[in-house]
Design a protein around this motif. Structure first.
Motif, mmCIF file in Angstrom:
data_model
loop_
_atom_site.group_PDB
_atom_site.id
_atom_site.type_symbol
_atom_site.label_atom_id
_atom_site.label_comp_id
_atom_site.label_asym_id
_atom_site.label_seq_id
_atom_site.Cartn_x
_atom_site.Cartn_y
_atom_site.Cartn_z
ATOM 1 N N HIS A 1 0.834 -1.201 0.000
ATOM 2 C CA HIS A 1 0.000 0.000 0.000
ATOM 3 C C HIS A 1 0.875 1.259 0.000
ATOM 4 O O HIS A 1 0.652 2.177 -0.797
ATOM 5 N N TYR B 1 -7.985 1.573 -5.225
ATOM 6 C CA TYR B 1 -7.148 0.420 -5.604
ATOM 7 C C TYR B 1 -5.911 0.279 -4.723
ATOM 8 O O TYR B 1 -5.069 -0.574 -4.987
ATOM 9 N N ASP C 1 -5.337 -3.253 -3.260
ATOM 10 C CA ASP C 1 -5.584 -4.390 -4.152
ATOM 11 C C ASP C 1 -4.282 -4.865 -4.787
ATOM 12 O O ASP C 1 -3.795 -4.256 -5.742
#
Length: 157
Positions: free
Chosen positions: A54, A77, A80
């Motif tokens: 992240h 996103y 992800d």
């Protein structure tokens, strides 16, 4: 010392080599961490691997803007990522994380002072300075989570 050098050094402290604020940094916490521990789930928390990816996602996305590219990252996103299934994948990710982080710091150092107070892509995103400072603060936030998750995992044994 210029503001750019100070900012770049503060960024390096949280990611690569510092101990002044948190007594640790991402590299210290992750470099020798086994991939299986990095990907182990604790309750409903993000894994250490996901938290590290992240932060890397934002570093890499902002770095692309520093290089003259578009802002293509999206909060939606930012958690992800494909699962990591081996030490090779983990080591490959870490290598990219450290390399992109150092490049990010160098780009801050090379940034013209005037640019620090210019809009970052659009006015609504604030200035380059605000985004660099946010990246540092955001990194410390998730570094703290990683340290706590590691403690939980170590106490399970």
């Amino acid at each position: 010392m210029s503001d750019q050098i100070i900012l770049a050094n503060r960024f390096r402290e949280v990611i690569l080599n510092g101990t002044w604020i948190a007594n640790t940094n991402f590299k210290n916490e992750l470099e020798t961490l086994d991939w299986e521990i990095a990907t182990e789930k604790v309750h409903n928390l993000n894994t250490i691997s996901i938290l590290a990816q992240h932060i890397h996602y934002y570093i890499n996305g902002i770095k692309q803007v520093f290089l003259g590219g578009n802002l293509e990252i999206r909060d939606a996103y930012s958690f992800d990522f494909p699962d990591i299934h081996s030490s090779e994948q983990w080591e490959h990710f870490l290598g990219r994380f450290w390399s992109d982080s150092e490049e990010f710091a160098i780009l801050i150092e090379q940034m013209p002072e005037k640019q620090l107070n210019e809009d970052f892509v659009l006015e609504k995103y604030g200035t380059y300075l605000r985004n660099i400072e946010a990246m540092i603060e955001h990194s410390y936030y998730h570094l703290g989570q990683i340290v706590l998750i590691k403690k939980i995992l170590n106490n399970r044994s």
